[in-house]
Design an enzyme around this catalytic site. Sequence first.
Site, mmCIF file in Angstrom:
data_model
loop_
_atom_site.group_PDB
_atom_site.id
_atom_site.type_symbol
_atom_site.label_atom_id
_atom_site.label_comp_id
_atom_site.label_asym_id
_atom_site.label_seq_id
_atom_site.Cartn_x
_atom_site.Cartn_y
_atom_site.Cartn_z
ATOM 1 N N CYS A 1 0.815 -1.230 0.000
ATOM 2 C CA CYS A 1 0.000 0.000 0.000
ATOM 3 C C CYS A 1 0.845 1.274 0.000
ATOM 4 O O CYS A 1 0.410 2.289 -0.548
ATOM 5 C CB CYS A 1 -0.960 0.003 1.184
ATOM 6 S SG CYS A 1 -2.219 -1.278 1.041
ATOM 7 N N HIS B 1 -2.903 6.904 5.045
ATOM 8 C CA HIS B 1 -3.393 5.772 4.256
ATOM 9 C C HIS B 1 -4.749 5.354 4.810
ATOM 10 O O HIS B 1 -4.935 5.278 6.032
ATOM 11 C CB HIS B 1 -2.386 4.625 4.357
ATOM 12 C CG HIS B 1 -2.868 3.350 3.727
ATOM 13 N ND1 HIS B 1 -3.477 3.324 2.490
ATOM 14 C CD2 HIS B 1 -2.843 2.059 4.164
ATOM 15 C CE1 HIS B 1 -3.800 2.073 2.194
ATOM 16 N NE2 HIS B 1 -3.425 1.283 3.193
ATOM 17 N N ASN C 1 -10.191 0.324 1.271
ATOM 18 C CA ASN C 1 -8.740 0.463 1.148
ATOM 19 C C ASN C 1 -8.357 0.358 -0.331
ATOM 20 O O ASN C 1 -8.415 -0.719 -0.917
ATOM 21 C CB ASN C 1 -8.066 -0.631 1.973
ATOM 22 C CG ASN C 1 -6.555 -0.563 1.941
ATOM 23 O OD1 ASN C 1 -5.970 0.153 1.136
ATOM 24 N ND2 ASN C 1 -5.919 -1.326 2.806
HETATM 25 O O1 UT7 Z 1 -3.292 -1.452 3.839
HETATM 26 C C1 UT7 Z 1 -2.858 -2.426 4.727
HETATM 27 C C2 UT7 Z 1 -3.815 -3.541 4.708
HETATM 28 N N1 UT7 Z 1 -4.529 -3.931 5.812
HETATM 29 C C3 UT7 Z 1 -4.973 -3.340 6.945
HETATM 30 O O2 UT7 Z 1 -4.698 -2.250 7.254
HETATM 31 C C4 UT7 Z 1 -5.841 -4.134 7.826
HETATM 32 C C5 UT7 Z 1 -5.403 -4.146 9.258
HETATM 33 N N2 UT7 Z 1 -6.304 -4.912 10.068
HETATM 34 C C6 UT7 Z 1 -7.601 -4.542 10.277
HETATM 35 O O3 UT7 Z 1 -8.056 -3.529 9.785
HETATM 36 C C7 UT7 Z 1 -8.435 -5.390 11.216
HETATM 37 O O4 UT7 Z 1 -7.620 -6.312 11.875
HETATM 38 C C8 UT7 Z 1 -9.583 -6.155 10.492
HETATM 39 C C9 UT7 Z 1 -10.627 -5.171 10.036
HETATM 40 C C10 UT7 Z 1 -9.041 -6.918 9.284
HETATM 41 C C11 UT7 Z 1 -10.242 -7.127 11.462
HETATM 42 O O5 UT7 Z 1 -10.699 -6.448 12.611
HETATM 43 P P1 UT7 Z 1 -10.361 -7.021 14.070
HETATM 44 O O6 UT7 Z 1 -11.077 -6.179 15.039
HETATM 45 O O7 UT7 Z 1 -8.867 -7.076 14.166
HETATM 46 O O8 UT7 Z 1 -11.018 -8.438 14.028
HETATM 47 P P2 UT7 Z 1 -10.318 -9.853 14.214
HETATM 48 O O9 UT7 Z 1 -9.393 -10.159 13.088
HETATM 49 O O10 UT7 Z 1 -9.794 -9.899 15.576
HETATM 50 O O11 UT7 Z 1 -11.561 -10.813 14.052
HETATM 51 C C12 UT7 Z 1 -12.660 -10.808 14.931
HETATM 52 C C13 UT7 Z 1 -13.672 -11.847 14.466
HETATM 53 C C14 UT7 Z 1 -13.060 -13.168 14.037
HETATM 54 O O12 UT7 Z 1 -13.890 -14.192 14.539
HETATM 55 P P3 UT7 Z 1 -13.441 -15.030 15.852
HETATM 56 O O13 UT7 Z 1 -12.140 -15.672 15.489
HETATM 57 O O14 UT7 Z 1 -13.320 -14.006 16.941
HETATM 58 O O15 UT7 Z 1 -14.584 -15.974 16.003
HETATM 59 C C15 UT7 Z 1 -13.192 -13.151 12.528
HETATM 60 O O16 UT7 Z 1 -13.370 -14.423 11.962
HETATM 61 O O17 UT7 Z 1 -14.385 -11.336 13.329
HETATM 62 C C16 UT7 Z 1 -14.436 -12.346 12.322
HETATM 63 N N3 UT7 Z 1 -14.499 -11.697 11.028
HETATM 64 C C17 UT7 Z 1 -15.660 -11.268 10.494
HETATM 65 N N4 UT7 Z 1 -16.927 -11.306 10.931
HETATM 66 C C18 UT7 Z 1 -17.866 -10.748 10.163
HETATM 67 C C19 UT7 Z 1 -13.474 -11.401 10.171
HETATM 68 N N5 UT7 Z 1 -13.972 -10.775 9.075
HETATM 69 C C20 UT7 Z 1 -15.322 -10.673 9.254
HETATM 70 C C21 UT7 Z 1 -16.361 -10.128 8.495
HETATM 71 N N6 UT7 Z 1 -17.626 -10.186 8.991
HETATM 72 N N7 UT7 Z 1 -16.156 -9.523 7.289
#
Ligand code: UT7
Length: 337
Positions: free
Chosen positions: A112, A248, A278
Amino acid sequence: MNTGILALGTYAPERVMTNAEFESFLETSDEWIQSRTGIKERRISAADEYSSTMAFKAVQNLIHRHGEKVLEDVDLVIVATNTPDALFPATACLVQEKFGLKAGAFDLLAGCPGWGYAIAQAHASVKAGLARKVLAIGAEALTKIMDWKDRSTAVLFGDGSGAAVIGPVPEGYGFKSFVLGSDGSGAGQLAMGCLNPRFPDGSPMPKSVYMNGREVFKFAVRVMNSSALEAIEKAGLKPTDIRFFVPHQANARIIEAARERLNLPPEQVWVNVDRYGNTSTASMPIALQEALDAGQIHDGDHILFVTFGAGLTWAASVLTWWNPPTATNLLEQGDRA
Ligand code: UT7
């Protein structure tokens, strides 16, 4: 002589995809996506739109805003993209041909932060006398490489492009600092394989877009702060000197954490991740253009850019804004450049 942004143009595809649309084919919800990321909708490129076509449209928008003459003396074209039309030729060559430029051309892959890296290379090329002006583009067709069955990535990304002409600016204006960093130990945290099925340490390369969201989130919050402070210090400024922050756009929570740590009020930060998701290398130029169009950035303002992503990589920069001539004021006042 210092360099700055002489012209800017952007493009986003017409098709808007809302969070609600994902609910019909993924186990997700508008509520989850909005509360975890701040994203409400993103733009999806048409079947015949690629990074090259979106790059063309950003450059056409730049010409529309600043006039044809702004491309004169462009000796180098850099397209920062994670989704080039082809492995080769470089997408930048397609841009060079489209606009009939007599220029070198190459693509830049740095996750990115690609556009953050591209403006640094543009600045350095002009300072070193390699180019009189550089066209630095960020263009992404990310929705074409998404695994639409993976809810942890599909909901996050969108398509778009932004183009800037980098060249000499009057005394006192322009780029004051750059910080470019990388940490390849995090290569596996955000990746999509191509030729080699394994990383050098033997671990498997993901076949489609993979992201360890939690780890990238922690890295992002840490590096947004450290690289921002480093860029501000290198510029010989204090955080209180920053008039506008163009981060970003990956996640509203990451931007909010960075804003709080920098002690900036919300009105000094541009946030549009809610409308585009993003867009990777395109996210900062699109955010900058919107902030300018909204009248939020003025001549002489110190602007801070910070970005992070796959590599893992990061880039930060401080720019003292110079109001470049637009097509309208060029007609009215004659060329200022
Ligand atoms: O440009 C650089 C690229 N990337 C980024 O900047 C992304 C950086 N990371 C993030 O923005 C966040 O970590 C995410 C938005 C990707 C995820 O948010 P989070 O608060 O860190 O959630 P998590 O990964 O801790 O997941 C929480 C739960 C998980 O379920 P369990 O394991 O707690 O049962 C995921 O499976 O949310 C679940 N989950 C979803 N649920 C509904 C993951 N994606 C989704 C979804 N809808 N789309």
